[in-house]
Write an enzyme that holds these catalytic residues in place. Structure first.
Site, PDB file in Angstrom:
ATOM      1  N   ASN A   1       0.803  -1.217   0.000  1.00 42.90           N
ATOM      2  CA  ASN A   1       0.000   0.000   0.000  1.00 42.90           C
ATOM      3  C   ASN A   1       0.840   1.273   0.000  1.00 42.90           C
ATOM      4  O   ASN A   1       0.357   2.330  -0.353  1.00 42.90           O
ATOM      5  CB  ASN A   1      -0.950   0.013   1.203  1.00 42.90           C
ATOM      6  CG  ASN A   1      -0.256  -0.307   2.505  1.00 42.90           C
ATOM      7  OD1 ASN A   1       0.430  -1.315   2.624  1.00 42.90           O
ATOM      8  ND2 ASN A   1      -0.415   0.547   3.490  1.00 42.90           N
TER       9      ASN A   1
ATOM     10  N   GLN B   1      -4.961  -4.022  -1.675  1.00 43.19           N
ATOM     11  CA  GLN B   1      -4.552  -3.036  -2.684  1.00 43.19           C
ATOM     12  C   GLN B   1      -4.607  -3.612  -4.104  1.00 43.19           C
ATOM     13  O   GLN B   1      -4.533  -2.858  -5.072  1.00 43.19           O
ATOM     14  CB  GLN B   1      -3.129  -2.538  -2.399  1.00 43.19           C
ATOM     15  CG  GLN B   1      -3.006  -1.669  -1.171  1.00 43.19           C
ATOM     16  CD  GLN B   1      -3.598  -0.280  -1.353  1.00 43.19           C
ATOM     17  OE1 GLN B   1      -3.663   0.244  -2.459  1.00 43.19           O
ATOM     18  NE2 GLN B   1      -4.035   0.315  -0.264  1.00 43.19           N
TER      19      GLN B   1
ATOM     20  N   SER C   1     -10.963  -5.812   0.691  1.00 43.86           N
ATOM     21  CA  SER C   1     -11.715  -4.723   1.295  1.00 43.86           C
ATOM     22  C   SER C   1     -12.450  -3.944   0.221  1.00 43.86           C
ATOM     23  O   SER C   1     -11.992  -3.855  -0.918  1.00 43.86           O
ATOM     24  CB  SER C   1     -10.761  -3.793   2.053  1.00 43.86           C
ATOM     25  OG  SER C   1     -11.474  -2.704   2.579  1.00 43.86           O
TER      26      SER C   1
ATOM     27  N   THR D   1     -24.880  -9.268  12.838  1.00 46.19           N
ATOM     28  CA  THR D   1     -25.870  -9.058  11.793  1.00 46.19           C
ATOM     29  C   THR D   1     -25.188  -8.609  10.502  1.00 46.19           C
ATOM     30  O   THR D   1     -24.377  -7.688  10.512  1.00 46.19           O
ATOM     31  CB  THR D   1     -26.900  -7.985  12.236  1.00 46.19           C
ATOM     32  OG1 THR D   1     -27.534  -8.461  13.419  1.00 46.19           O
ATOM     33  CG2 THR D   1     -27.943  -7.731  11.156  1.00 46.19           C
TER      34      THR D   1
ATOM     35  N   CYS E   1      -2.029   5.126   8.224  1.00 44.69           N
ATOM     36  CA  CYS E   1      -2.212   4.534   9.542  1.00 44.69           C
ATOM     37  C   CYS E   1      -1.107   4.959  10.489  1.00 44.69           C
ATOM     38  O   CYS E   1      -1.321   5.090  11.681  1.00 44.69           O
ATOM     39  CB  CYS E   1      -2.238   3.022   9.432  1.00 44.69           C
ATOM     40  SG  CYS E   1      -3.210   2.467   8.051  1.00 44.69           S
TER      41      CYS E   1
HETATM   42  C1  LIG Z   1      -6.449  -0.427   3.621  1.00 46.85           C
HETATM   43  C2  LIG Z   1      -5.690  -1.672   3.824  1.00 46.85           C
HETATM   44  C3  LIG Z   1      -6.054  -2.588   4.816  1.00 46.85           C
HETATM   45  C4  LIG Z   1      -7.173  -2.312   5.777  1.00 46.85           C
HETATM   46  O1  LIG Z   1      -8.437  -2.424   5.196  1.00 46.85           O
HETATM   47  P1  LIG Z   1      -9.692  -1.717   5.888  1.00 46.85           P
HETATM   48  O2  LIG Z   1     -10.855  -2.196   5.091  1.00 46.85           O
HETATM   49  O3  LIG Z   1      -9.461  -0.238   5.780  1.00 46.85           O
HETATM   50  O4  LIG Z   1      -9.739  -2.180   7.296  1.00 46.85           O
HETATM   51  C5  LIG Z   1      -5.335  -3.750   4.917  1.00 46.85           C
HETATM   52  N1  LIG Z   1      -4.304  -4.014   4.094  1.00 46.85           N
HETATM   53  C6  LIG Z   1      -3.932  -3.168   3.129  1.00 46.85           C
HETATM   54  C7  LIG Z   1      -2.811  -3.535   2.232  1.00 46.85           C
HETATM   55  C8  LIG Z   1      -4.595  -1.961   2.971  1.00 46.85           C
HETATM   56  O5  LIG Z   1      -4.214  -1.118   2.017  1.00 46.85           O
END
Ligand SMILES: *Cc1c(COP(=O)(O)O)cnc(C)c1O
Length: 396
Positions: A153, A181, A201, A239, A328
């Protein structure tokens, strides 16, 4: 220059695609049933969730019952690592992970070390690639899991996950990849990659925040991270976030169907940006690899003699949104763990900025960003005593 509103932080999150929102709205208004309920409101919600699961399974070449919905990438990462560790703790306790993982992985690994698991870190080279030859010497008969993200990322490195998985399997260890990513940007076929678990995600691919998924290959045991009702085949209580899940699947479907054209377009923006920045701003370093092994959206630079934060604020003032280090870890003034793992000196790791482009950025915005960056860096360096002593002398 007039104030602009330019978003270049797509690795942190992306705007919701309007088509995704349209698909979600009915599941928040008319079809609001609990997917666990047995009446028709519930059944309609379940139907939507089932379709979403099928869509995602198909994209990653898995079976629907290998997809578990979560609250996002962080939960999927936590669950993969802890869930496997706890399920197999009586037989194997050795886990190998890359040192450039997301905090969700690194923090979980640290916590597992306190429980008695042996955590070993892979080696990475100066561009962020994991060292496969070294990994071959690290895997052992008691290695339980080998884990590395598919694409980083922060510096955009695309990792050799297929080869990593083969090495893991040679010792009967499981292979995990965080594909947050990579989803919708690269091919994320779990069979081709050879991985046993994979996290995803939604909000990094123009879907809603707070939803994601973990792929767990059938036949693998995984302990619960969240206990509760019978949701997700009793493996993840809570849920179901019906509208979120529907939105995630729609976002992934769109990303996949437009993957090649978006890749080309965004990589074009990136290449133009990198070329122009390297031409017009001295004493900088592009972090991560060039070309095909770099995420199309990512341009991460270190700037000598200035702090990343100062550059970030000068861009912010001009209406350009970027990240310094990873979102982060910013807020703390720790240098990026990724850049340190790549071997950057602390000063350089502090002076870094990540630009991450998206499908809505334009060439005109790229050129504007280069101009603002060039001027901002010049101004900041003019105020830097260190630059006056070293920088200006270094290349005269
Ligand atoms: C953004 C990200 C996450 C975290 O995902 P969230 O849905 O925001 O909790 C984990 N790993 C990587 C490589 C990311 O870029």
């Amino acid at each position: 220059m007039e104030k602009r509103n330019i978003y270049m932080d797509h690795a942190a999150t992306t705007p919701l695609d309007k088509r995704v929102l349209d698909k979600m709205i009915p599941y928040m208004t008319e079809i609001y049933g609990n997917a666990n309920s047995q009446h028709f409101f519930g059944r309609d919600a379940v139907k939507g969730v089932d379709e979403a699961r099928d869509t995602i399974a198909k994209i990653i070449n898995a079976k629907p019952n290998e997809i578990y919905f979560t609250s996002g990438g962080t939960e999927a990462d936590n669950w993969a690592l802890r869930g496997i560790a706890h399920a197999y703790k009586d037989s194997k306790k050795h886990i190998i992970i890359s040192p450039i993982e997301h905090a969700a992985m690194l923090s979980t690994a640290k916590d597992l070390a306190k429980e008695g698991f042996e955590i070993e870190y892979m080696k990475v080279d100066s561009e962020g690639f994991i060292d496969l030859e070294h990994l071959k010497t690290q895997v052992r008969d008691d290695t339980l899991l080998v884990a590395c993200m598919l694409a980083n990322n922060e510096v955009g490195t695309i990792e050799p996950i297929k080869e990593m998985a083969e090495i893991a399997h040679s010792k009967k260890a499981f292979a995990f990849t965080d594909a947050v990513q990579a989803c919708g940007v690269l091919k994320t076929d779990v069979k081709e990659l050879g991985v046993d678990l994979m996290s995803m995600s939604s909000h990094k691919i123009y879907g809603p925040k707070g939803v994601g998924a973990l792929y767990v290959r059938n036949g693998i045991k995984i302990s619960n991270l969240i206990f509760g009702g019978h949701q997700e085949r009793t493996k993840r209580g809570g849920t179901t976030n019906v509208a979120g899940v529907i939105g995630f699947a729609e976002a992934f479907r769109i990303a996949e169907s437009e993957r090649e054209q978006n890749y080309k377009y965004v990589a074009g923006l990136r290449d133009r940006f990198i070329e122009k920045v390297e031409k017009s701003v001295p004493y900088i370093k592009l972090n991560g690899p060039r070309g095909e092994k770099r995420l199309p959206a990512n341009a991460d630079f270190s700037f000598e003699y200035i702090e990343g934060e100062s550059i970030l604020f000068s861009l912010d003032l001009a209406g350009i949104a970027v990240s310094s280090g990873s979102a982060c870890s910013s807020g703390s003034l720790e240098p990026s763990h990724v850049l340190l793992a790549l071997g950057l000196k602390e000063e350089l790791a502090h002076g870094s900025i990540r630009f991450s482009f998206g499908k809505h950025n334009t060439i005109e915005e790229i050129d504007y960003a280069v101009e603002v960056l060039k001027n901002g860096v010049e101004r900041l360096r003019a105020m830097s005593p260190l630059f006056k002593i070293e920088g200006e002398n270094k290349y005269v």
